[in-house]
Structure formats: C-alpha cells, structure tokens
Design an enzyme around this catalytic site. Structure first.
Site, PDB file in Angstrom:
ATOM      1  N   PHE A 185      -2.263  -6.322  -0.435  1.00 52.61           N
ATOM      2  CA  PHE A 185      -2.726  -5.171   0.347  1.00 52.61           C
ATOM      3  C   PHE A 185      -1.722  -4.040   0.161  1.00 52.61           C
ATOM      4  O   PHE A 185      -0.544  -4.190   0.458  1.00 52.61           O
ATOM      5  CB  PHE A 185      -2.849  -5.512   1.833  1.00 52.61           C
ATOM      6  CG  PHE A 185      -3.342  -4.344   2.647  1.00 52.61           C
ATOM      7  CD1 PHE A 185      -4.701  -4.060   2.713  1.00 52.61           C
ATOM      8  CD2 PHE A 185      -2.457  -3.514   3.314  1.00 52.61           C
ATOM      9  CE1 PHE A 185      -5.162  -2.964   3.436  1.00 52.61           C
ATOM     10  CE2 PHE A 185      -2.904  -2.422   4.040  1.00 52.61           C
ATOM     11  CZ  PHE A 185      -4.261  -2.144   4.104  1.00 52.61           C
ATOM     12  N   ASP A 200       6.332  -3.359  -3.107  1.00 56.46           N
ATOM     13  CA  ASP A 200       5.761  -2.793  -1.889  1.00 56.46           C
ATOM     14  C   ASP A 200       6.402  -3.517  -0.704  1.00 56.46           C
ATOM     15  O   ASP A 200       6.005  -4.618  -0.348  1.00 56.46           O
ATOM     16  CB  ASP A 200       4.237  -2.992  -1.909  1.00 56.46           C
ATOM     17  CG  ASP A 200       3.568  -2.542  -0.619  1.00 56.46           C
ATOM     18  OD1 ASP A 200       4.271  -2.259   0.366  1.00 56.46           O
ATOM     19  OD2 ASP A 200       2.323  -2.491  -0.599  1.00 56.46           O
ATOM     20  N   LYS A 222       6.314   1.565   7.786  1.00 57.04           N
ATOM     21  CA  LYS A 222       6.248   0.865   9.074  1.00 57.04           C
ATOM     22  C   LYS A 222       7.495   0.994   9.953  1.00 57.04           C
ATOM     23  O   LYS A 222       7.540   1.818  10.851  1.00 57.04           O
ATOM     24  CB  LYS A 222       5.893  -0.592   8.830  1.00 57.04           C
ATOM     25  CG  LYS A 222       4.404  -0.785   8.458  1.00 57.04           C
ATOM     26  CD  LYS A 222       4.062  -2.238   8.337  1.00 57.04           C
ATOM     27  CE  LYS A 222       2.573  -2.468   8.083  1.00 57.04           C
ATOM     28  NZ  LYS A 222       1.722  -2.149   9.229  1.00 57.04           N
TER      29      LYS A 222
END
Length: 398
Positions: free
Chosen positions: A138, A223, A252
C-alpha cells in the site's frame, strides 16, 4: 453536542468515502481519548501509527503554539529556517543527504516515483521508467500511488491506472529479479507491509533486494510512511534489515500528528530535482516543521526507541499468551510496536466490541488485528488492553 448529534450532522455534510465508526473523539491525552459523551478510550491505533508520542505531546504542542505566534506559512520561494532545521536532523540521523517536504505519505511517494524516473532519465535515458512494487503493498490514494499499490481493492473503479508499475510477491527475491526488464528503473517496497496484515520479510530478504538493485543499477525506494519514526524500535525501519535504500519516504508520525510528508535521498539522486521539476505549496511550512523538529528531538533525546523495543516485546509476549489460549488466534508477528495477530475468523466484530469496552483496536485484511499504539504506551496500559481483549475473545469463542 453529544455523539449522536455530531453523527447526524456528519451524515448530512461529509462524503461517505470512509467507513466511519459511530465514535466522536473530542479530546486526547497520552494514550487516551474522550468522546463527545465523555466516555474514555485506551488508544491502541494511534491515529493509524500517527500519534507516536501520544495525543497532545506537551513539547510538540508548545512548539506549535510558539511557531503559530511567529509565522504559520511561508512560500517555498524563500528559505524556511524550521524546514532547514528539520532536514538537518533527518539527514544527520539517516543515510540521506537531502530532504524534500510535502503534506502526506501519498505525496511523499509521488515525489519518490517522480525522482526515480527523473534520475533514471538523466542517467540512462527515457526508456527506463518502470517501477516494481510488491503484491499486497500500500503506497497511497493518489493515481500514481494507487497504480504502485499491489492491492486490487484499492485500484478497483479507477482504471486506467498509470502505466509503468508491476507487482511481484513480497519476500521473494527470485520473483523480483525475474520481473526486471530493460525499462525498469526502481524497486519500491515497504520494509514491513502494514495495511495488508503486518507482513514481515525474512531476515535476508532486503540484503538480496539490495544486491539486485546494485547489480542492475536500479534505485531502491523504501516506503517508511507507516513504519518509520521509531515504530519498529529503530528510528527508521531499514535499520532492522541491514539494507540501506537510495530514497526513503516518511509521513504519519513525523510531526506528532501535524500533516507532513518527507522524501529523503542521497545527494547524487536528489540532484535530479532541479528548480521547477517538483514542488508543494504547503509542504514543509514553518508550522508543521516546528512540530516535526519537536517530535524528532523528543524521539532522540528521551529514549523513546529503547522503550518501544521493551514495551513492544512485552505486548507481543502477552498477545502470544492469548493466541495460545484461543485456537482461532495467532501466531503473533511484529517488530517494536507494530504488531499483528492473525485470526481465522473476521476481526471486525472484535474491533466493535473493543469500542464498546473502551479500547480502540484495528483490523486489516479482514482477519488481522493490528496493534500500533503510541510509543509511550506503558506495560500497565498493555495489561489493560489485554484484559479487555481476553474478555472479547472468550465471548467470541463461546
């Protein structure tokens, strides 16, 4: 207004692209939230791995207040001291030499995709542009990152996807090497796949990935949007795998809950981003950078990483005890405070029962409970969550 009144207003004015629970948090402190009806919740989701220092960490709140009184926004046409300070901190504590700032993880991954293609064009010509990613990965919700993502459920309804992405099984270096073509310019991977169930590769997987990248002159993009910033008990997840990437993305938890994304790269690769090739209006503005500097200083100065490793090991051990009690649970897997407990039954009802009993849990891939609490969570709070979860699992078993 109470929770019911807020939900009625939400139904009237907010688009339905999220499957929201009927829960209205109004205030947070540390690992706890309180909703519009005054109910208290123990938070083992942390804004999906965003609130690494908990809710309203005092030093981040103070940095935001101070910066808001000095300057909230400044164009990237000018030099921004808080941005420079943040870039210096990130580069001094990672493999990287340069940073680019944006607003989210998806934007950071977009920037990484663009930089990889630009670097490859600059050095090998326009025929090399393709990027290999992993099945079940993702990477975000923009068109490029949806195309990079290896999950059909994320891509559904948005054809045609962007050209130039292919997907291979995670933790399979032979499949990765076999997928390389003359058009390949980079490999983009999450060190740990979070959204698909906390999938952790074998210990030598990334060493082999690094070898493949070096042999074929490919860039390696990590990532670390979800797994970076201390989540695994190291500041960056790549430090667990004896493998250094060429480009890394963060978001995040980088600014303690303020919206920011970052892409880091080595000097020779970063040089391909020349004036006008990429940008962001709000990216790296003074307010979010002040929050990120404060967050990073707390991470580095207050032994958060050692605490994460210790509490994470305790959480995994306690979850494993539950898994040995209930035949439909386990085995538990994870690193630091990124932990998954697979179930052979749907996990959604367990999450809802957790809300009813005052603990915020999370399910991914339908059957995996994912635990990503603030890194400041205590063993006593772990015990409280385990006690509640034990009661829920016993009820499910009955």
């Amino acid at each position: 207004m109470n929770s019911e009144q807020w939900i009625e207003k939400s139904d009237r004015y907010i688009m339905k692209n999220y499957g929201r629970f009927p829960l209205v948090p109004l205030r947070g402190e540390g690992c706890r939230l309180w909703d519009a009806d005054g109910r208290e919740y123990l938070d083992f989701l942390g804004g999906i791995a965003v609130n690494n220092l908990g809710h309203c960490p005092p030093k981040v709140v103070e940095a935001l207040r101070r910066q808001a009184g000095e300057m909230i926004h400044c164009s990237n046409l000018y030099q921004i001291p808080r941005q420079i300070e943040l870039a210096e901190l990130l580069c001094q504590n990672s493999f990287a030499d340069k940073a680019f700032f944006c607003n989210s993880g998806a934007e950071a991954n977009e920037a990484a995709i663009k930089l990889a293609r630009k670097y490859s064009r600059d050095n090998f010509g326009p025929e090399r542009f393709a990027i290999i990613t992993a099945t079940d990965s993702f990477h975000g919700r923009t068109m490029a990152t949806v195309s990079a993502t290896g999950q059909e459920k994320v891509q559904r309804f948005f054809d045609p996807l962007l050209h130039g992405f292919s997907h291979v099984p995670f933790n399979d270096p032979a499949a990765l090497e076999a997928a390389i073509t003359p058009a390949t310019c980079a490999i983009m991977l999450e060190p740990i796949q979070g959204e698909s169930g906390v999938n952790i590769p074998s210990s030598d997987y990334f060493r082999e990935v690094r070898r493949i990248c070096d042999e074929y002159n490919l860039l390696l993009i990590f990532d670390e949007v979800q797994v970076g910033m201390g989540r695994t008990g190291r500041l960056f997840a790549y430090e667990n795998f004896d493998c250094t990437p060429d480009i890394m993305t963060l978001a995040k938890a980088l600014a303690g809950g303020a919206p920011i994304g970052a892409m880091l790269a080595k000097d020779e690769i970063a040089a391909s981003f020349t004036p006008g090739t990429h940008g962001s209006t709000f990216g790296g503005n003074p307010l979010v950078c002040a929050a990120a500097v404060a967050t990073l200083r707390v991470m580095l100065d207050e032994d958060i990483l050692a605490r994460t490793r210790e509490t994470g090991a305790y959480l995994m051990a306690e979850l494993e005890k539950l898994a040995q009690t209930y035949p439909f649970a386990g085995p538990v897997r994870g690193i630091g405070l990124m932990v998954g407990m697979p179930l052979s039954i749907p996990a959604g009802d367990i999450v809802r029962k957790g809300h009813e009993r005052g603990v915020l849990l999370n399910a991914v891939h339908d059957t995996v409970l994912r635990f990503v609490p603030p890194l400041i969570v205590t063993k006593q709070e772990v015990d409280q969550m385990i006690f509640i979860l034990d009661g829920i699992l016993a009820e499910v078993e009955a």
